[in-house]
Design an enzyme around this catalytic site. Structure first.
Site, mmCIF file in Angstrom:
data_model
loop_
_atom_site.group_PDB
_atom_site.id
_atom_site.type_symbol
_atom_site.label_atom_id
_atom_site.label_comp_id
_atom_site.label_asym_id
_atom_site.label_seq_id
_atom_site.Cartn_x
_atom_site.Cartn_y
_atom_site.Cartn_z
ATOM 1 N N LYS A 1 -3.019 5.850 -3.953
ATOM 2 C CA LYS A 1 -4.176 6.693 -3.557
ATOM 3 C C LYS A 1 -3.934 8.136 -4.465
ATOM 4 C CE LYS A 1 -3.755 4.616 0.999
ATOM 5 N NZ LYS A 1 -2.242 4.283 0.731
ATOM 6 N N ASP B 1 0.923 -1.164 0.166
ATOM 7 C CA ASP B 1 -0.080 -0.034 -0.070
ATOM 8 C C ASP B 1 0.956 1.294 -0.075
ATOM 9 O OD1 ASP B 1 -2.909 1.260 0.885
ATOM 10 O OD2 ASP B 1 -1.353 2.207 1.714
ATOM 11 N N HIS C 1 -7.674 9.624 -1.588
ATOM 12 C CA HIS C 1 -6.790 9.469 -0.044
ATOM 13 C C HIS C 1 -7.810 10.221 1.080
ATOM 14 C CE1 HIS C 1 -2.525 9.449 1.745
ATOM 15 N NE2 HIS C 1 -3.377 9.023 2.320
ATOM 16 N N TYR D 1 2.610 10.069 -0.392
ATOM 17 C CA TYR D 1 3.816 9.446 0.444
ATOM 18 C C TYR D 1 5.007 9.805 -0.335
ATOM 19 C CZ TYR D 1 0.294 6.253 2.652
ATOM 20 O OH TYR D 1 -0.689 5.944 3.213
#
Length: 287
Positions: free
Chosen positions: A77, A47, A110, A52
């Site tokens: 996401k 994931d 997200h 990120y």
């Protein structure tokens, strides 16, 4: 047969491993090694997210495992700030490029609001429908196998259910002992939507909880193992993360059962209200 071999079936028929490897806050230059370590232990579900900043490293780590694409399940996401069709479609293509994949197994919105307005008064209903349309198009084009949401409250999810053409397969939520949104879990269950549990160890904040320590001792497991098993007993999909190979392995050694009586005790523990240094993150801020 261990938890790493078990799967849920999403509402569109896609199979998803019951335990995932989270990569939040793992730097791009470190995450490839962590992904390889997790894969060696047996993880097949990884994931990540555009926000990120480590999709490239995740992709490099996946490639270095030598595993075939159909052995892997990869989630990313769409950034919470992206709220229009053109930007979202472009971002999905960029994610595919960074991950070096022909398709992503699961893509989530997200958050319903940009992070600066997380769970504020503006739910961005129309904007999220635009994002959803872009994701539906990517699904039709074969770039994605399943689509879902993250951090969506009941009204946010209802907006997609009532106005989208494709039902969300997943709602990824902050879920752990001391912070479980049972109303959201029930809504998801009613609509055959899988809840993924991020931060199942409360970002480390429950490790010192004496009551949880005692129960972990009772089952002869670590606190993280108890916390992850708790999420599995709820029927959710936990996403623990670590860069320590021993901890990565420990997090997957959860093939035990928590009794119904002990689950009730865990469900009724006081709400975690202080996430320490992590409280600055919107998801932990108590909004």
């Amino acid at each position: 047969m261990t938890i790493l071999n078990e799967q849920y079936t999403l509402n569109n028929g896609v199979k998803i491993p019951k335990l995932g490897f989270g990569t939040w806050l793992i730097d791009n230059d470190e995450v490839a090694t962590a992904v390889q370590q997790a894969a060696q232990i047996g993880y097949r579900h990884f994931d990540t997210a555009q926000a990120y900043g480590n999709e490239q490293g995740v992709g490099a780590g996946l490639k270095a495992t030598g595993l075939s694409r159909d052995e892997l399940f990869v989630t990313t996401k769409v950034q919470a700030e992206f709220k229009d069709v053109v930007t979202v479609k472009k971002s999905i293509d960029e994610s595919l490029q960074k991950l070096d994949l022909d398709y992503v197994d699961l893509v989530l919105i997200h958050a319903p609001e940009p992070w600066a307005e997380f769970h504020g008064k503006n739910h961005y209903f129309e904007e999220n429908l635009a994002v959803w349309r872009a994701m539906e198009d990517a699904l039709k084009e074969g770039k994605i196998r399943a689509i879902g949401v993250s951090n969506f409250l009941q009204t946010d999810l209802a907006n997609i259910l009532e106005n989208g053409s494709v039902k969300p397969a997943v709602n990824q939520l902050l879920t752990h002992i001391g912070n479980t949104s049972f109303d959201l879990l029930e809504q998801a269950k009613q609509h055959d939507i899988l809840v993924e549990a991020y931060s199942p160890v409360a970002h480390g904040e429950i490790l010192q909880n004496e009551q949880i320590q005692r129960m972990a001792h009772k089952y002869q497991v670590s606190v993280p193992q108890l916390a992850i098993r708790y999420c599995l007993e709820l029927g959710t999909l936990p996403l623990p993360k670590s860069v320590n190979s021993a901890h990565i392995a420990n997090n997957a050694a959860v093939d035990f059962k928590i009794s119904a009586a002990d689950m009730m005790i865990l469900k009724e523990l006081p709400q975690v209200i202080d996430y320490g240094h992590s409280s600055d993150f919107p998801v932990f801020s108590g909004k």
